[in-house]
Design a protein around this motif. Structure first.
Motif, PDB file in Angstrom:
ATOM      1  N   LEU A  66       2.465  -2.643  -9.158  1.00  0.00           N
ATOM      2  CA  LEU A  66       1.986  -1.864 -10.292  1.00  0.00           C
ATOM      3  C   LEU A  66       0.559  -2.250 -10.706  1.00  0.00           C
ATOM      4  CD1 LEU A  66       5.117  -1.495 -12.594  1.00  0.00           C
ATOM      5  CD2 LEU A  66       4.221   0.080 -10.875  1.00  0.00           C
ATOM      6  N   SER A  67       0.215  -3.511 -10.531  1.00  0.00           N
ATOM      7  CA  SER A  67      -1.148  -3.904 -10.889  1.00  0.00           C
ATOM      8  C   SER A  67      -2.164  -3.227  -9.970  1.00  0.00           C
ATOM      9  CB  SER A  67      -1.308  -5.434 -10.826  1.00  0.00           C
ATOM     10  OG  SER A  67      -1.089  -5.904  -9.504  1.00  0.00           O
ATOM     11  N   GLN A  68      -1.800  -3.054  -8.698  1.00  0.00           N
ATOM     12  CA  GLN A  68      -2.704  -2.369  -7.774  1.00  0.00           C
ATOM     13  C   GLN A  68      -2.788  -0.876  -8.106  1.00  0.00           C
ATOM     14  OE1 GLN A  68      -2.559  -3.159  -3.620  1.00  0.00           O
ATOM     15  NE2 GLN A  68      -1.921  -5.290  -3.860  1.00  0.00           N
ATOM     16  N   LEU A  69      -1.680  -0.319  -8.589  1.00  0.00           N
ATOM     17  CA  LEU A  69      -1.686   1.094  -8.988  1.00  0.00           C
ATOM     18  C   LEU A  69      -2.626   1.307 -10.151  1.00  0.00           C
ATOM     19  CD1 LEU A  69      -0.423   3.953  -8.736  1.00  0.00           C
ATOM     20  CD2 LEU A  69       1.347   3.187 -10.332  1.00  0.00           C
ATOM     21  N   ARG A  70      -2.620   0.394 -11.117  1.00  0.00           N
ATOM     22  CA  ARG A  70      -3.491   0.527 -12.274  1.00  0.00           C
ATOM     23  C   ARG A  70      -4.957   0.416 -11.865  1.00  0.00           C
ATOM     24  NH1 ARG A  70       0.295  -3.396 -14.267  1.00  0.00           N
ATOM     25  NH2 ARG A  70       1.984  -2.380 -15.361  1.00  0.00           N
ATOM     26  N   GLY A  73       0.809  -1.208   0.000  1.00  0.00           N
ATOM     27  CA  GLY A  73       0.000   0.000   0.000  1.00  0.00           C
ATOM     28  C   GLY A  73       0.845   1.261   0.000  1.00  0.00           C
ATOM     29  N   ALA A  74       1.913   1.261   0.805  1.00  0.00           N
ATOM     30  CA  ALA A  74       2.796   2.429   0.851  1.00  0.00           C
ATOM     31  C   ALA A  74       3.480   2.633  -0.497  1.00  0.00           C
ATOM     32  CB  ALA A  74       3.834   2.255   1.953  1.00  0.00           C
ATOM     33  N   PHE A  75       3.867   1.535  -1.131  1.00  0.00           N
ATOM     34  CA  PHE A  75       4.476   1.651  -2.456  1.00  0.00           C
ATOM     35  C   PHE A  75       3.482   2.206  -3.469  1.00  0.00           C
ATOM     36  CE2 PHE A  75       4.853  -0.076  -6.720  1.00  0.00           C
ATOM     37  CZ  PHE A  75       6.079   0.437  -7.097  1.00  0.00           C
ATOM     38  N   VAL A  76       2.251   1.709  -3.443  1.00  0.00           N
ATOM     39  CA  VAL A  76       1.242   2.171  -4.400  1.00  0.00           C
ATOM     40  C   VAL A  76       1.005   3.671  -4.236  1.00  0.00           C
ATOM     41  CG1 VAL A  76      -1.193   2.003  -5.033  1.00  0.00           C
ATOM     42  CG2 VAL A  76       0.144  -0.079  -4.655  1.00  0.00           C
ATOM     43  N   ASP A  77       0.961   4.131  -2.995  1.00  0.00           N
ATOM     44  CA  ASP A  77       0.776   5.563  -2.739  1.00  0.00           C
ATOM     45  C   ASP A  77       1.951   6.366  -3.295  1.00  0.00           C
ATOM     46  OD1 ASP A  77      -0.486   7.886  -1.266  1.00  0.00           O
ATOM     47  OD2 ASP A  77       1.445   7.789  -0.240  1.00  0.00           O
ATOM     48  N   PHE A  78       3.166   5.929  -3.013  1.00  0.00           N
ATOM     49  CA  PHE A  78       4.377   6.611  -3.495  1.00  0.00           C
ATOM     50  C   PHE A  78       4.422   6.601  -5.019  1.00  0.00           C
ATOM     51  CE2 PHE A  78       8.805   6.592  -4.864  1.00  0.00           C
ATOM     52  CZ  PHE A  78       9.373   7.608  -4.110  1.00  0.00           C
ATOM     53  N   ALA A  79       4.169   5.439  -5.605  1.00  0.00           N
ATOM     54  CA  ALA A  79       4.226   5.312  -7.064  1.00  0.00           C
ATOM     55  C   ALA A  79       3.183   6.185  -7.741  1.00  0.00           C
ATOM     56  CB  ALA A  79       4.043   3.848  -7.466  1.00  0.00           C
ATOM     57  N   LYS A 119      10.062 -10.345   1.771  1.00  0.00           N
ATOM     58  CA  LYS A 119       8.751 -10.808   1.320  1.00  0.00           C
ATOM     59  C   LYS A 119       7.905  -9.633   0.819  1.00  0.00           C
ATOM     60  CE  LYS A 119       8.495 -14.983   4.169  1.00  0.00           C
ATOM     61  NZ  LYS A 119       7.748 -15.711   5.239  1.00  0.00           N
ATOM     62  N   VAL A 120       7.963  -8.512   1.523  1.00  0.00           N
ATOM     63  CA  VAL A 120       7.237  -7.323   1.077  1.00  0.00           C
ATOM     64  C   VAL A 120       7.808  -6.828  -0.241  1.00  0.00           C
ATOM     65  CG1 VAL A 120       6.709  -4.914   1.616  1.00  0.00           C
ATOM     66  CG2 VAL A 120       6.572  -6.662   3.413  1.00  0.00           C
ATOM     67  N   PHE A 121       9.135  -6.831  -0.340  1.00  0.00           N
ATOM     68  CA  PHE A 121       9.799  -6.411  -1.577  1.00  0.00           C
ATOM     69  C   PHE A 121       9.305  -7.246  -2.758  1.00  0.00           C
ATOM     70  CE2 PHE A 121      13.298  -7.042  -4.600  1.00  0.00           C
ATOM     71  CZ  PHE A 121      13.634  -5.729  -4.918  1.00  0.00           C
ATOM     72  N   GLU A 122       9.223  -8.550  -2.578  1.00  0.00           N
ATOM     73  CA  GLU A 122       8.769  -9.410  -3.676  1.00  0.00           C
ATOM     74  C   GLU A 122       7.292  -9.193  -3.976  1.00  0.00           C
ATOM     75  OE1 GLU A 122       9.936 -13.465  -3.562  1.00  0.00           O
ATOM     76  OE2 GLU A 122      12.086 -12.970  -3.681  1.00  0.00           O
ATOM     77  N   GLN A 123       6.490  -8.947  -2.945  1.00  0.00           N
ATOM     78  CA  GLN A 123       5.073  -8.639  -3.190  1.00  0.00           C
ATOM     79  C   GLN A 123       4.933  -7.361  -4.012  1.00  0.00           C
ATOM     80  OE1 GLN A 123       3.514  -8.458   0.796  1.00  0.00           O
ATOM     81  NE2 GLN A 123       2.953 -10.631   0.827  1.00  0.00           N
ATOM     82  N   ILE A 124       5.745  -6.362  -3.697  1.00  0.00           N
ATOM     83  CA  ILE A 124       5.728  -5.112  -4.457  1.00  0.00           C
ATOM     84  C   ILE A 124       6.118  -5.377  -5.913  1.00  0.00           C
ATOM     85  CG2 ILE A 124       6.925  -2.905  -4.752  1.00  0.00           C
ATOM     86  CD1 ILE A 124       7.005  -2.784  -1.643  1.00  0.00           C
ATOM     87  N   ALA A 125       7.151  -6.194  -6.092  1.00  0.00           N
ATOM     88  CA  ALA A 125       7.612  -6.493  -7.448  1.00  0.00           C
ATOM     89  C   ALA A 125       6.526  -7.172  -8.267  1.00  0.00           C
ATOM     90  CB  ALA A 125       8.864  -7.368  -7.382  1.00  0.00           C
ATOM     91  N   MET A 126       5.790  -8.068  -7.627  1.00  0.00           N
ATOM     92  CA  MET A 126       4.796  -8.849  -8.375  1.00  0.00           C
ATOM     93  C   MET A 126       3.448  -8.161  -8.486  1.00  0.00           C
ATOM     94  SD  MET A 126       5.657 -12.764  -7.120  1.00  0.00           S
ATOM     95  CE  MET A 126       5.539 -12.402  -5.353  1.00  0.00           C
ATOM     96  N   ASP A 127       3.058  -7.382  -7.448  1.00  0.00           N
ATOM     97  CA  ASP A 127       1.693  -6.872  -7.402  1.00  0.00           C
ATOM     98  C   ASP A 127       1.566  -5.364  -7.338  1.00  0.00           C
ATOM     99  OD1 ASP A 127       0.879  -9.549  -7.279  1.00  0.00           O
ATOM    100  OD2 ASP A 127       0.984  -9.569  -5.089  1.00  0.00           O
TER     101      ASP A 127
END
Length: 300
Positions: free
Chosen positions: A296-300, A253-259, A286-294
């Motif tokens: 950008l899809s959540q951002l879209r 979630g924090a990544f999606v907000d930043f992105a 584990k969070v890093f890999e979740q960000i890598a996989m999911d």
């Protein structure tokens, strides 16, 4: 506008003790590009293992198939355009045309004096960079180059057969000042920023966004002055150096907000650091890999 996600893998691991697996895992996770720093040593890693960028990327090219590879960034601090061009053409060939050269003017770190020279002033770095980039451009696109400048020279330097990527491999030019932004507008296929370093310690995320917005606007103005559409350039943010440097990797979630906030500024690529325990780049793997996989899809 599509936003891509890339990573940067610092070259501190022995190849057969974690180095190789990081690069192959980066491809498995679907990152667009995996970069590495091109330094002789760097900050808190100075007294530990640190390997060369070009050999590391060559090894990575041999164990990956689709992942783009690059430096983030190379600088004139200890490089010469003639020898660098030969290495880049070789790497581009070995990788099958998957290389991007991130390049900047360099700084005042350990690289600045490793060859025994006095550190250059900001103006001297800008002068050298302004000569380095156009000469490297020629060396990567012409079969034979002769040149005599204030800082660099080439005498019948041969670079046959040239790059796999035509007319040459792409340049991602790191710059925030007017001369560097002019180089990005003239010679870059991408532009790189880490944000405003003056805000690193005491700035706020909001101030950082405003500062970066100003950088994007200045890049746009330079492109207009060069008769170029700024949308021809990818805009890359190397994360980890803004006031909220650790937050984007705290959760998806924090990544999606930043992105999302930086996509609105016109960025086409975000680069996150591969986690390194007990360092400025520590993060939950584990969070890093979740960000890598999911992420950008959540951002879209």
């Amino acid at each position: 506008m599509t936003l891509r996600l890339s990573t940067v893998i610092l070259p501190y691991l022995r190849w057969n003790a974690g180095g190789r697996s990081a690069w192959t895992r980066a491809e498995q996770l679907g990152f667009h590009t995996a970069y590495t720093y091109d330094h002789l040593s760097w900050r808190t890693f100075r007294d530990g293992p640190w390997f060369g960028a070009i050999p590391t990327l060559t090894a990575a090219a041999a164990v990956t198939d689709h992942l783009r590879l690059g430096t983030l960034v190379t600088s004139p601090n200890f490089r010469h355009p003639v020898t660098l061009a030969k290495e880049l053409i070789s790497l581009d060939d070995i990788s099958g045309g998957r290389v991007t050269l991130g390049i900047g003017a360099g700084g005042t770190g350990f690289d600045a004096t490793a060859l025994g020279q006095e550190p250059w002033t900001p103006r001297e770095r800008a002068d050298r960079f302004a000569e380095f980039v156009p000469l490297l451009d020629r060396l990567l696109t012409e079969d034979s180059v002769s040149y005599e400048g204030d800082h660099y020279a080439a005498h019948e330097a041969r670079n046959i057969p040239g790059c796999v990527q035509r007319p040459r491999l792409p340049f991602a030019i790191a710059a925030t000042g007017p001369r560097g932004l002019r180089l990005a507008a003239r010679h870059g296929q991408a532009w790189v920023t880490t944000g405003d370093p003056r805000l690193y310690e005491n700035g706020t995320p909001e101030q950082s966004v405003q500062a970066i917005r100003g950088q994007v606007e200045r890049l746009t103005d330079e492109c207009v002055a060069q008769g170029r559409d700024v949308n021809e350039l990818d805009r890359i943010l190397l994360t980890g150096f803004t006031p909220d440097r650790s937050r984007p990797l705290e959760s998806v979630g924090a990544f999606v907000d930043f992105a999302g906030r930086h996509k609105e500024l016109g960025f086409t690529e975000l680069v996150i650091h591969w986690p390194i325990p007990d360092s400025d780049f520590a993060a939950d793997e584990k969070v890093f890999e979740q960000i890598a996989m999911d992420g950008l899809s959540q951002l879209r």
